[in-house]
Design a protein around this motif. Structure first.
Motif, PDB file in Angstrom:
ATOM      1  N   GLY A 217      -2.802 -11.115  -2.192  1.00  0.00           N
ATOM      2  CA  GLY A 217      -2.224 -10.791  -3.495  1.00  0.00           C
ATOM      3  C   GLY A 217      -2.988  -9.745  -4.273  1.00  0.00           C
ATOM      4  N   SER A 218      -4.030  -9.167  -3.684  1.00  0.00           N
ATOM      5  CA  SER A 218      -4.840  -8.140  -4.368  1.00  0.00           C
ATOM      6  C   SER A 218      -4.600  -6.787  -3.723  1.00  0.00           C
ATOM      7  CB  SER A 218      -6.332  -8.490  -4.291  1.00  0.00           C
ATOM      8  OG  SER A 218      -6.593  -9.733  -4.896  1.00  0.00           O
ATOM      9  N   PRO A 219      -3.624  -6.017  -4.194  1.00  0.00           N
ATOM     10  CA  PRO A 219      -3.307  -4.742  -3.529  1.00  0.00           C
ATOM     11  C   PRO A 219      -4.430  -3.717  -3.617  1.00  0.00           C
ATOM     12  CG  PRO A 219      -2.112  -4.945  -5.606  1.00  0.00           C
ATOM     13  CD  PRO A 219      -2.748  -6.271  -5.349  1.00  0.00           C
ATOM     14  N   GLY A 220      -5.360  -3.890  -4.556  1.00  0.00           N
ATOM     15  CA  GLY A 220      -6.430  -2.918  -4.687  1.00  0.00           C
ATOM     16  C   GLY A 220      -7.378  -2.894  -3.516  1.00  0.00           C
ATOM     17  N   THR A 221      -7.321  -3.909  -2.644  1.00  0.00           N
ATOM     18  CA  THR A 221      -8.214  -3.925  -1.482  1.00  0.00           C
ATOM     19  C   THR A 221      -7.615  -3.201  -0.285  1.00  0.00           C
ATOM     20  OG1 THR A 221      -7.320  -6.068  -0.799  1.00  0.00           O
ATOM     21  CG2 THR A 221      -9.246  -6.099  -2.233  1.00  0.00           C
ATOM     22  N   TYR A 222      -6.447  -2.568  -0.456  1.00  0.00           N
ATOM     23  CA  TYR A 222      -5.773  -1.861   0.636  1.00  0.00           C
ATOM     24  C   TYR A 222      -5.409  -0.447   0.187  1.00  0.00           C
ATOM     25  CZ  TYR A 222      -5.161  -6.667   2.179  1.00  0.00           C
ATOM     26  OH  TYR A 222      -5.386  -7.966   2.534  1.00  0.00           O
ATOM     27  N   ASP A 223      -5.523   0.481   1.099  1.00  0.00           N
ATOM     28  CA  ASP A 223      -5.115   1.872   0.845  1.00  0.00           C
ATOM     29  C   ASP A 223      -3.612   1.977   1.091  1.00  0.00           C
ATOM     30  OD1 ASP A 223      -4.924   4.583   0.496  1.00  0.00           O
ATOM     31  OD2 ASP A 223      -6.026   5.105   2.327  1.00  0.00           O
ATOM     32  N   LEU A 224      -2.832   1.364   0.213  1.00  0.00           N
ATOM     33  CA  LEU A 224      -1.403   1.187   0.457  1.00  0.00           C
ATOM     34  C   LEU A 224      -0.645   2.487   0.677  1.00  0.00           C
ATOM     35  CD1 LEU A 224      -0.621  -1.740  -2.011  1.00  0.00           C
ATOM     36  CD2 LEU A 224      -0.753  -1.840   0.478  1.00  0.00           C
ATOM     37  N   PRO A 225      -0.829   3.527  -0.151  1.00  0.00           N
ATOM     38  CA  PRO A 225      -0.045   4.750   0.083  1.00  0.00           C
ATOM     39  C   PRO A 225      -0.221   5.325   1.483  1.00  0.00           C
ATOM     40  CG  PRO A 225      -1.026   4.797  -2.098  1.00  0.00           C
ATOM     41  CD  PRO A 225      -1.630   3.627  -1.386  1.00  0.00           C
ATOM     42  N   ASN A 226      -1.449   5.305   2.013  1.00  0.00           N
ATOM     43  CA  ASN A 226      -1.678   5.840   3.354  1.00  0.00           C
ATOM     44  C   ASN A 226      -1.276   4.855   4.446  1.00  0.00           C
ATOM     45  OD1 ASN A 226      -2.711   8.486   2.855  1.00  0.00           O
ATOM     46  ND2 ASN A 226      -4.615   7.554   2.108  1.00  0.00           N
ATOM     47  N   LEU A 227      -1.444   3.563   4.187  1.00  0.00           N
ATOM     48  CA  LEU A 227      -1.041   2.573   5.180  1.00  0.00           C
ATOM     49  C   LEU A 227       0.467   2.582   5.414  1.00  0.00           C
ATOM     50  CD1 LEU A 227      -3.314  -0.387   4.057  1.00  0.00           C
ATOM     51  CD2 LEU A 227      -3.372   0.697   6.309  1.00  0.00           C
ATOM     52  N   LEU A 228       1.245   2.962   4.406  1.00  0.00           N
ATOM     53  CA  LEU A 228       2.704   2.933   4.492  1.00  0.00           C
ATOM     54  C   LEU A 228       3.314   4.327   4.466  1.00  0.00           C
ATOM     55  CD1 LEU A 228       3.121  -0.135   2.147  1.00  0.00           C
ATOM     56  CD2 LEU A 228       3.656  -0.085   4.584  1.00  0.00           C
ATOM     57  N   ALA A 229       2.513   5.346   4.755  1.00  0.00           N
ATOM     58  CA  ALA A 229       3.011   6.721   4.809  1.00  0.00           C
ATOM     59  C   ALA A 229       3.772   6.949   6.112  1.00  0.00           C
ATOM     60  CB  ALA A 229       1.844   7.689   4.697  1.00  0.00           C
ATOM     61  N   PRO A 230       4.583   8.009   6.214  1.00  0.00           N
ATOM     62  CA  PRO A 230       5.242   8.329   7.491  1.00  0.00           C
ATOM     63  C   PRO A 230       4.212   8.417   8.622  1.00  0.00           C
ATOM     64  CG  PRO A 230       6.137   9.681   5.733  1.00  0.00           C
ATOM     65  CD  PRO A 230       4.961   8.943   5.138  1.00  0.00           C
ATOM     66  N   GLY A 231       4.562   7.829   9.753  1.00  0.00           N
ATOM     67  CA  GLY A 231       3.655   7.804  10.889  1.00  0.00           C
ATOM     68  C   GLY A 231       2.668   6.664  10.857  1.00  0.00           C
ATOM     69  N   ALA A 232       2.792   5.771   9.855  1.00  0.00           N
ATOM     70  CA  ALA A 232       1.911   4.599   9.780  1.00  0.00           C
ATOM     71  C   ALA A 232       2.774   3.339   9.859  1.00  0.00           C
ATOM     72  CB  ALA A 232       1.068   4.663   8.509  1.00  0.00           C
ATOM     73  N   ALA A 233       2.530   2.363   8.997  1.00  0.00           N
ATOM     74  CA  ALA A 233       3.249   1.093   9.077  1.00  0.00           C
ATOM     75  C   ALA A 233       4.613   1.178   8.407  1.00  0.00           C
ATOM     76  CB  ALA A 233       2.426  -0.014   8.437  1.00  0.00           C
ATOM     77  N   ASP A 234       5.534   0.318   8.876  1.00  0.00           N
ATOM     78  CA  ASP A 234       6.867   0.247   8.279  1.00  0.00           C
ATOM     79  C   ASP A 234       6.881  -0.596   7.012  1.00  0.00           C
ATOM     80  OD1 ASP A 234       8.451   1.660  10.314  1.00  0.00           O
ATOM     81  OD2 ASP A 234       7.793   0.019  11.607  1.00  0.00           O
ATOM     82  N   ALA A 235       6.040  -1.637   6.967  1.00  0.00           N
ATOM     83  CA  ALA A 235       6.100  -2.547   5.827  1.00  0.00           C
ATOM     84  C   ALA A 235       4.799  -3.330   5.717  1.00  0.00           C
ATOM     85  CB  ALA A 235       7.276  -3.512   5.968  1.00  0.00           C
ATOM     86  N   VAL A 236       4.539  -3.803   4.495  1.00  0.00           N
ATOM     87  CA  VAL A 236       3.450  -4.730   4.232  1.00  0.00           C
ATOM     88  C   VAL A 236       4.048  -6.109   4.005  1.00  0.00           C
ATOM     89  CG1 VAL A 236       3.479  -4.102   1.769  1.00  0.00           C
ATOM     90  CG2 VAL A 236       1.489  -5.289   2.731  1.00  0.00           C
ATOM     91  N   PHE A 237       3.437  -7.116   4.596  1.00  0.00           N
ATOM     92  CA  PHE A 237       3.819  -8.516   4.412  1.00  0.00           C
ATOM     93  C   PHE A 237       2.854  -9.110   3.402  1.00  0.00           C
ATOM     94  CE2 PHE A 237       3.630 -13.025   5.193  1.00  0.00           C
ATOM     95  CZ  PHE A 237       4.881 -13.414   5.652  1.00  0.00           C
TER      96      PHE A 237
END
Length: 683
Positions: A217-237
């Protein structure tokens, strides 16, 4: 867990994945594609180009949103309702610090088991993806060191990506979920490059594998924009549970929709994620379990927790099925529990119950969990946020009943379409009668769902997706209602037949079948004690093809009324069948195979029932309409027409003397071919 599970080794999965019609979530940056079945390590698919169009799977259901459920190795063998699951994520296989997969232990043995092979084949047959969950837990120093060894070294990251992609290809599954929780200190900027490596390796095998990752529940511990950019992951659970922790000051929901008492709530967490990434890349995971705490002398909502030594340890991971059992089981204790309650503030079900639970003193316990009402509120919120979908931890926690009440809620809210079907009429056949053990034996207890087989019985074939028939209650000890549907529900949110006591009562149904060709019934009385016997007569079935008949509606027309000589003249005598013409009357053509209509009894001199069917019988073995005396009563019907374009009626009273008048209004007919309307079954 230190328990060792025994799994029989499995062979390759032979059924390839094809996306179901209506699968709109983007995967690997584009529309979903078909994927290959199991193949030898290193052997690539013959065509790596993404198809321009998708040939959809001939599945019965489509979902408005993704529904991703985790299947832990300890729940292999659970009954899964694939129609309400877009993705099954097997949990899981550990990742070693050198980039290899841990090919020993429960996780690996379950992954390569025959049970898992069956899951893959069955899921693919329903257009449901299967993903491999790769675990790297960093909650302790050893886990942090292992995860850091992988993420901090580009060479080891590359090796790990190659090994994971090769395992996906070998097992014939459709994607990967990475459960790296939490991200180890110093690895924040290394997780996204690893995910891009994994995407590249999956694309070398075949484009179109789904790639997701779990997050707290703490999104600040993840580099979300890069993790979900084109060529990376489709979704975060988002792991939207355990938001209160194990030893909170106050009790309450472990996944409150909103709350003023906790740091985390689903609303607050989701909004934090949506401030960084698109809603189409967010799956909100919800708990299929509850949590209980000791509260001493208080059984009030949000009670303070109490001393653990005296009052016992908190109980984590009480499954959904067990939570319902606890709510029902303590109503008759010497100190009665609260029963099933609902807190509208945090949108959660809860209950309180009294006893000794591991400590030295009796205590109230409070248990909070998501029931069907709570889940419904959360799906409404998911719709409001327009998220990619709903997540489940964990499949099987509903006690192996096809996901029960929660699946029913998912189906009702997220299914959008099913294959249109055509109708095949049958001579009425009794396939359930709990009085004599037909289908099920013994009375129904209030709020206990029971399931009986339909396909393969009474002339209904294996490919049927829905049936018509007649549902009857008898011997009920309390007023209430019956629910009949494709999924088991101890606390159904819809009803099929409502009744008082001392009244054999029936209602016609057209109802979707469950994934195993079954139907489930719940007798719902105001309390848990009453019982009832249940009867079901099947009169026809639907198949998702053009082999049957289609429906043509009519303006209702009375073609039988014995009071005035319409169709037949004079009263019916008990146990004397009579036949009247249907085709050529009221707009029913000569090639009709079945009709819909309304059957009414009036002026009956005794209680009894009417049988309506294509064949005359003085002593019918099924019923269409049950009634007492002094009650003009009707029931809808869908019924096969006899070979001469006729229908036959029998009035069955306990003796041979009574008489009754009978009325029939036709409202439509079925004819062979596709010129009429086809039927779409829903939960």
């Amino acid at each position: 867990s230190t328990k060792t599970y025994s799994f029989a080794p499995g062979g390759p999965a032979t059924v390839p994945f094809r996306p179901r019609a209506g699968d709109s979530a983007l995967v690997d940056g584009a529309a979903a594609v078909a994927l290959p079945a199991s193949r030898a390590s290193g052997v690539k698919a013959p065509n790596l180009a993404r198809p321009a169009t998708v040939a959809p799977n001939a599945t019965l259901t489509a979902l408005r949103r993704e529904v991703l459920g985790f299947l832990p190795y300890w729940e292999l063998g659970s009954t899964l309702n694939y129609d309400t699951l877009s993705t099954v994520a097997y949990f899981g296989v550990n990742l070693n610090g050198d980039g290899t997969l841990a090919k020993s232990g429960n996780g690996w043995n379950g992954w390569v088991s025959s049970s898992m092979t069956s899951v893959i084949n069955d899921a693919h047959a329903h257009g449901t993806r299967v993903a491999l969950t790769v675990e790297s837990f960093a909650w302790d120093s050893g886990g942090r060191a292992t995860q850091s060894a992988v993420l901090s070294s580009p060479a080891v990251s590359q090796r790990a990506a190659q090994n994971i992609a090769a395992e996906v290809a070998s097992r014939g599954v459709d994607g990967v979920n990475l459960d790296f929780e939490p991200i180890a200190t110093g690895q924040y900027s290394n997780f996204a490059p690893f995910i891009r490596m994994l995407r590249a390796e999956l694309d070398k095998v075949h484009p179109g594998y789904e790639l997701t990752f779990c997050a707290t529940g703490s999104p600040g511990t993840y580099d979300l924009p890069n993790l979900l950019a084109p060529g990376a992951a489709d979704a975060v659970f988002i792991m939207g549970y355990d938001f209160r922790g194990g030893t909170p000051t106050y009790t309450g929901s472990i996944d409150p929709l909103t709350s003023s008492l906790t740091t985390y709530s689903l609303t607050r967490v989701v909004n934090n994620y949506l401030s960084q990434v698109p809603a189409s890349k967010v799956i909100l995971g919800l708990p299929w379990y509850g949590h209980a705490w000791s509260t001493g002398t208080s059984n009030s909502v949000y009670a303070p927790t109490v001393n653990l030594t005296t009052y016992g340890q908190p109980a984590g991971g009480i499954t959904y099925a067990s939570s319902l059992d606890i709510a029902a089981a303590h109503l008759t204790d010497p100190v009665p529990g609260n029963g099933l309650q609902y807190d509208a503030a945090e949108q959660t079900a809860w209950t309180a119950y009294y006893g000794r639970y591991g400590g030295t003193t009796d205590t109230w316990r409070q248990l909070y969990f998501d029931d069907a009402r709570a889940l419904s509120a959360r799906i409404d919120a998911i719709d409001g946020w327009n998220l990619r979908g709903l997540g489940i931890w964990a499949l099987g926690y509903d006690n192996n009943n096809g996901n029960g009440d929660l699946t029913q809620t998912i189906a009702a809210k997220l299914q959008v379409s099913v294959a249109p079907t055509t109708y095949h009429a049958l001579t009425p056949s009794r396939i359930l009668d709990t009085r004599n053990g037909t289908g099920l034996f013994g009375v129904f207890a209030s709020h206990v769902a029971r399931t009986f087989q339909v396909t393969g019985v009474g002339g209904v074939p294996a490919g049927a997706t829905a049936v018509t028939g007649n549902l009857t209650v008898t011997g009920q000890t309390s007023l209430g209602y019956l629910y009949l549907g494709p999924n088991a529900a101890n606390n159904p949110t819809s009803s099929t037949l409502n009744f008082p006591v001392k009244d054999d009562r029936a209602n016609a149904v057209t109802v979707a079948l469950g994934s195993g060709g079954t139907l489930s019934v719940t007798y719902a009385a105001p309390t848990l004690g009453p019982t009832a016997n249940v009867v079901f007569d099947v009169t026809g079935y639907f198949t998702p093809d053009a082999s049957g008949a289609t429906f043509v509606p009519l303006t209702p027309s009375r073609i039988l009324d014995t009071r005035y000589g319409t169709g037949l003249s004079g009263v019916f005598s008990s146990h004397a069948a009579r036949t009247f013409g249907v085709t050529g009357h009221g707009g029913v053509p000569t090639n009709a195979t079945a009709v819909t209509g309304n059957l009414t009894v009036t002026s009956q001199s005794s209680l009894g029932y009417l049988y309506l069917g294509p064949v005359a019988t003085n002593n019918p073995t099924s019923s269409t309409l049950n009634f007492p005396v002094n009650d003009d009563r009707a029931n809808g019907v869908t019924v096969a027409i006899g070979s001469g374009g006729t229908l036959s009626v029998t009035y069955a009273a306990p003796t041979l003397g009574p008489t009754a008048h009978v009325v029939f209004d036709v409202t439509g007919y079925f004819t062979p071919g596709t010129s009429g309307a086809r039927y779409v079954p829903l939960t």
